[in-house]
Design an enzyme around this catalytic site. Sequence first.
Site, PDB file in Angstrom:
ATOM      1  N   LYS A   1       0.832  -1.204   0.000  1.00 50.52           N
ATOM      2  CA  LYS A   1       0.000   0.000   0.000  1.00 50.52           C
ATOM      3  C   LYS A   1       0.866   1.253   0.000  1.00 50.52           C
ATOM      4  CE  LYS A   1      -4.154   1.987   1.064  1.00 50.52           C
ATOM      5  NZ  LYS A   1      -4.411   2.682  -0.184  1.00 50.52           N
TER       6      LYS A   1
ATOM      7  N   GLY B   1       6.499   0.775   5.517  1.00 49.51           N
ATOM      8  CA  GLY B   1       7.370  -0.158   4.801  1.00 49.51           C
ATOM      9  C   GLY B   1       7.459   0.153   3.320  1.00 49.51           C
ATOM     10  N   CYS B   2       6.340   0.494   2.733  1.00 45.87           N
ATOM     11  CA  CYS B   2       6.313   0.790   1.297  1.00 45.87           C
ATOM     12  C   CYS B   2       7.046   2.094   0.996  1.00 45.87           C
ATOM     13  CB  CYS B   2       4.870   0.842   0.804  1.00 45.87           C
ATOM     14  SG  CYS B   2       4.024  -0.734   1.053  1.00 45.87           S
ATOM     15  N   THR B   3       6.938   3.050   1.915  1.00 49.01           N
ATOM     16  CA  THR B   3       7.667   4.302   1.764  1.00 49.01           C
ATOM     17  C   THR B   3       9.172   4.042   1.834  1.00 49.01           C
ATOM     18  OG1 THR B   3       5.836   5.592   2.644  1.00 49.01           O
ATOM     19  CG2 THR B   3       8.027   6.599   2.760  1.00 49.01           C
TER      20      THR B   3
ATOM     21  N   CYS C   1      10.249   2.445  -1.443  1.00 52.88           N
ATOM     22  CA  CYS C   1      10.278   3.444  -2.518  1.00 52.88           C
ATOM     23  C   CYS C   1      11.495   4.357  -2.367  1.00 52.88           C
ATOM     24  CB  CYS C   1       8.981   4.255  -2.502  1.00 52.88           C
ATOM     25  SG  CYS C   1       8.865   5.502  -3.801  1.00 52.88           S
TER      26      CYS C   1
END
Length: 183
Positions: A67, A72-74, A77
């Site tokens: 998401k 974690g996704c940030t 990225c």
Amino acid sequence: MKFWRTVSVAIIAPMLALIASAEEVEPVELNAGDEAPDFTLPGSDDDDYKLADLLKEGPVVLAWFPKADTPGCTAQCKSITKDGELIREYKVNYFMISVDSKDDNAAFAEKYGADFTILSDETKEVAKAYGVLSKSGYPKRHTFYIGEDGKILKVDRKVSVNTSAEDMAKTLEELEVEKVEDT
């Protein structure tokens, strides 16, 4: 009246169970050597990307993430943005990919200065085909390395978000993916 209620439950309950089981799709688990499912998906840069077309240019890396704008996704990225030059040493197209909307992914990419495209699978069909869709409806954090022949070279199911770019580059080296020639 009680008789009809009993008959209705006896007939309807199995029918509902049959309908529910028909909707459940047997989960897929793709591994090295399997054919990568083709797709056409919109990118955060407003272009559409078709796997078959990308493979004509060389191998492809798909980094699934759950998401946009979550911790974690940030971190993932940011890693791929900060250390993307390590990946760009190889003749490869690479993407992050989620089931977020194209607009959400575009905002996410802009917010963190992503210099690569994030793909959107809003229908979740591609996530299902790749076997990454969790029961919660979000993709698992898996990275797929796909060869020019459309076969999966490797699946990383233990992605480290903070070293994502470094790990991708290391895997590309291990897979002996061709490097970009110095000009």
